[in-house]
Design an enzyme around this catalytic site. Structure first.
Site, PDB file in Angstrom:
ATOM      1  N   GLY A   1      -5.842   6.677 -14.630  1.00 10.71           N
ATOM      2  CA  GLY A   1      -6.836   7.608 -15.143  1.00 10.71           C
ATOM      3  C   GLY A   1      -6.792   8.923 -14.388  1.00 10.71           C
ATOM      4  O   GLY A   1      -5.973   9.126 -13.496  1.00 10.71           O
TER       5      GLY A   1
ATOM      6  N   ARG B   1       4.369 -16.973  -0.794  1.00 10.55           N
ATOM      7  CA  ARG B   1       5.538 -17.701  -0.315  1.00 10.55           C
ATOM      8  C   ARG B   1       5.951 -17.081   1.012  1.00 10.55           C
ATOM      9  O   ARG B   1       5.841 -15.878   1.199  1.00 10.55           O
ATOM     10  CB  ARG B   1       6.661 -17.554  -1.350  1.00 10.55           C
ATOM     11  CG  ARG B   1       7.869 -18.430  -1.141  1.00 10.55           C
ATOM     12  CD  ARG B   1       8.895 -18.207  -2.255  1.00 10.55           C
ATOM     13  NE  ARG B   1       8.430 -18.614  -3.559  1.00 10.55           N
ATOM     14  CZ  ARG B   1       8.606 -19.817  -4.091  1.00 10.55           C
ATOM     15  NH1 ARG B   1       9.245 -20.743  -3.410  1.00 10.55           N
ATOM     16  NH2 ARG B   1       8.159 -20.085  -5.290  1.00 10.55           N
ATOM     17  N   SER B   2       6.447 -17.904   1.918  1.00 12.44           N
ATOM     18  CA  SER B   2       6.864 -17.363   3.219  1.00 12.44           C
ATOM     19  C   SER B   2       8.305 -16.855   3.151  1.00 12.44           C
ATOM     20  O   SER B   2       9.068 -17.201   2.247  1.00 12.44           O
ATOM     21  CB  SER B   2       6.733 -18.431   4.312  1.00 12.44           C
ATOM     22  OG  SER B   2       7.624 -19.497   4.066  1.00 12.44           O
TER      23      SER B   2
ATOM     24  N   GLU C   1       0.821  -1.210   0.000  1.00  6.55           N
ATOM     25  CA  GLU C   1       0.000   0.000   0.000  1.00  6.55           C
ATOM     26  C   GLU C   1       0.856   1.261   0.000  1.00  6.55           C
ATOM     27  O   GLU C   1       0.512   2.257  -0.640  1.00  6.55           O
ATOM     28  CB  GLU C   1      -0.964   0.018   1.184  1.00  6.55           C
ATOM     29  CG  GLU C   1      -1.913   1.189   1.107  1.00  6.55           C
ATOM     30  CD  GLU C   1      -3.200   1.007   1.890  1.00  6.55           C
ATOM     31  OE1 GLU C   1      -3.951   1.997   1.976  1.00  6.55           O
ATOM     32  OE2 GLU C   1      -3.464  -0.095   2.394  1.00  6.55           O
TER      33      GLU C   1
END
Length: 138
Positions: free
Chosen positions: A108, A91-92, A62
């Site tokens: 946009g 995946r770890s 984010e």
């Protein structure tokens, strides 16, 4: 586009005490269409099983998606506001570094949709996230 080093310096010093700084997210690369950052994988970002917490991956994703939008709007007039995030933990990871790269799927005037890939040092895909930002007047 401004000087890449100036952009990275601005992003890395932006804000005060933020979650991104708490997790030691560092912006490392920028192009016209992408933004890259790293985050160390240490016990401070683990979940109880000793692996990277999915929430920490979401914070990195984010942070990248939001800041990519910030670089492409007039922030004096508009604010990118996150409205949706979809994150797949693939995946770890126990230690080392993860590297996230955000790129636009749609750029946009009123909506940005980004794809964020988080990989380990070997290039293995750890997380794939899509994020939507609405571009709203300030």
């Amino acid at each position: 586009m401004e000087n890449k080093e100036e952009i990275l310096d601005k992003l890395n010093s932006w804000g005060g005490e933020t979650l991104g700084k708490t997790l030691e997210i560092t912006f490392t690369g920028v192009t016209e269409e992408t933004l890259t950052a790293t985050m160390p994988v240490t016990p401070r970002v683990h979940q109880p099983y000793g692996i990277l917490h999915g929430g920490a991956s979401c914070v990195l994703a984010e942070t990248l998606g939001s800041c990519l939008s910030v670089l492409h709007v007039d922030i004096e007039r508009f604010a990118p506001v996150g409205t949706n995030i979809n994150s797949n933990h693939l995946r770890s990871k126990r230690d080392g570094m993860v590297i996230g790269t955000a790129r636009f799927i749609r750029k946009g005037k009123t909506i940005h949709v980004s794809e964020i890939e988080i990989r380990d040092e070997k290039g293995e895909l750890i997380n794939h996230t899509t994020m939507t930002n609405n571009i709203i007047p300030r």
